[in-house]
Design an enzyme around this catalytic site. Structure first.
Site, short mmCIF file in Angstrom:
data_model
loop_
_atom_site.label_atom_id
_atom_site.label_comp_id
_atom_site.label_asym_id
_atom_site.label_seq_id
_atom_site.Cartn_x
_atom_site.Cartn_y
_atom_site.Cartn_z
CD GLN A 125 43.97 41.21 44.23
OE1 GLN A 125 44.92 40.72 43.56
NE2 GLN A 125 43.06 41.13 43.86
CB THR A 165 37.86 40.08 39.20
OG1 THR A 165 38.75 39.11 40.07
CG2 THR A 165 37.41 41.27 39.95
CG ASN A 166 35.90 34.04 40.28
OD1 ASN A 166 34.76 33.55 40.40
ND2 ASN A 166 36.35 34.19 38.95
CB THR A 167 40.53 37.63 43.52
OG1 THR A 167 40.74 36.53 43.13
CG2 THR A 167 40.98 38.25 44.94
CB CYS A 176 40.95 32.88 38.56
SG CYS A 176 42.11 34.15 38.00
CB THR A 177 37.85 36.18 35.17
OG1 THR A 177 38.76 37.18 35.46
CG2 THR A 177 36.53 36.32 35.98
CD GLU A 178 42.41 37.04 34.84
OE1 GLU A 178 41.95 38.14 34.63
OE2 GLU A 178 42.35 36.42 35.81
#
Length: 235
Positions: free
Chosen positions: A52, A83-85, A197-199
């Site tokens: 990334q 995950t979104n990204t 964002c999943t966090e």
């Protein structure tokens, strides 16, 4: 019940939440000793992060395709990228599969639209906030108007995700900064905020801010259970 397929490990902090929520949701819906049928392939996030940050998206795409095919071979009836990204390569992953892909932005947009909101804030990695694969999908496919923080705000959110949240660190000072950024988006007309964002849902809770929050981890996981139980059509 269909078998939920997941690509996890990005980061495993949020993958734990996916596993917990899907199983809790099945138990809530079916009762007794029921739990979710699932297959997860968990990748090494250190390898993903290098690709990334260096812009080697073709290699990252191949890693996602390989992981997706592993999930499919494991017997999953549909796939989630947890995950979104990494939905940046969702279409390439979808094209490689013979099973459906449950897109996190589609599930989230459906939840937002159920409330009648049309102008929504978005927090996530810099890639999610700045590139068209996510904002563009929300706008062109789902008709939402998307607001993101200013450049300084985007930088802060991105840093906290990679330097703290994926390491399991939730700092009060960072929570306060996120709340400040959300307040700024509210002043700009945001009716709610997508935690893209999943966090982020590990750091910011609904009680921390005034605007309604849309936690993509929970929304995505709950949509997966609906699909597994035949309540959501992925065809």
């Amino acid at each position: 019940m269909k078998t939920i397929g997941m690509i996890g490990g990005m980061s495993w902090e949020s993958s734990i939440e996916y596993y917990r929520i899907t199983n809790q949701r099945v138990r809530e819906k079916l009762g007794g000793l029921h739990s979710a049928k699932s297959v997860m392939v968990s990748v090494d996030f250190a390898e993903i992060e290098v690709l990334q940050s260096s812009g080697r998206w073709d290699e990252a795409t191949q890693m996602m395709v390989d992981a997706a095919l592993q999930v499919q071979r494991g017997g999953a009836d549909f796939l989630m990228i947890c995950t979104n990204t990494m939905h940046r390569m969702a279409e390439e992953v979808r094209a490689a599969l013979q099973i459906p892909l449950l897109h996190i932005a589609d599930a989230t947009a459906a939840r937002v639209k159920q409330t009648g909101m049309t102008k929504i804030g978005l927090l996530g990695t810099r890639f999610t906030m700045e590139e068209d694969f996510y904002c563009g999908r929300l706008e062109s496919l789902h008709g939402l108007q998307v607001l993101v923080p200013n450049a300084a705000g985007r930088g802060l959110v991105h840093r906290v995700i990679y330097d703290e949240l994926v390491l399991g660190q939730t700092k009060p000072a960072s929570r306060a900064e996120f709340a400040r950024i959300i307040s700024q988006m509210q002043a700009e007309g945001a009716q709610g905020v997508i935690l893209g964002c999943t966090e982020i849902g590990l750091l910011v809770k609904q009680g921390d801010v005034d605007l309604p929050l849309f936690d993509t981890t929970r929304i995505h996981a709950e949509a997966a259970v609906d699909a597994a139980l035949g309540e959501l059509d992925l065809s």
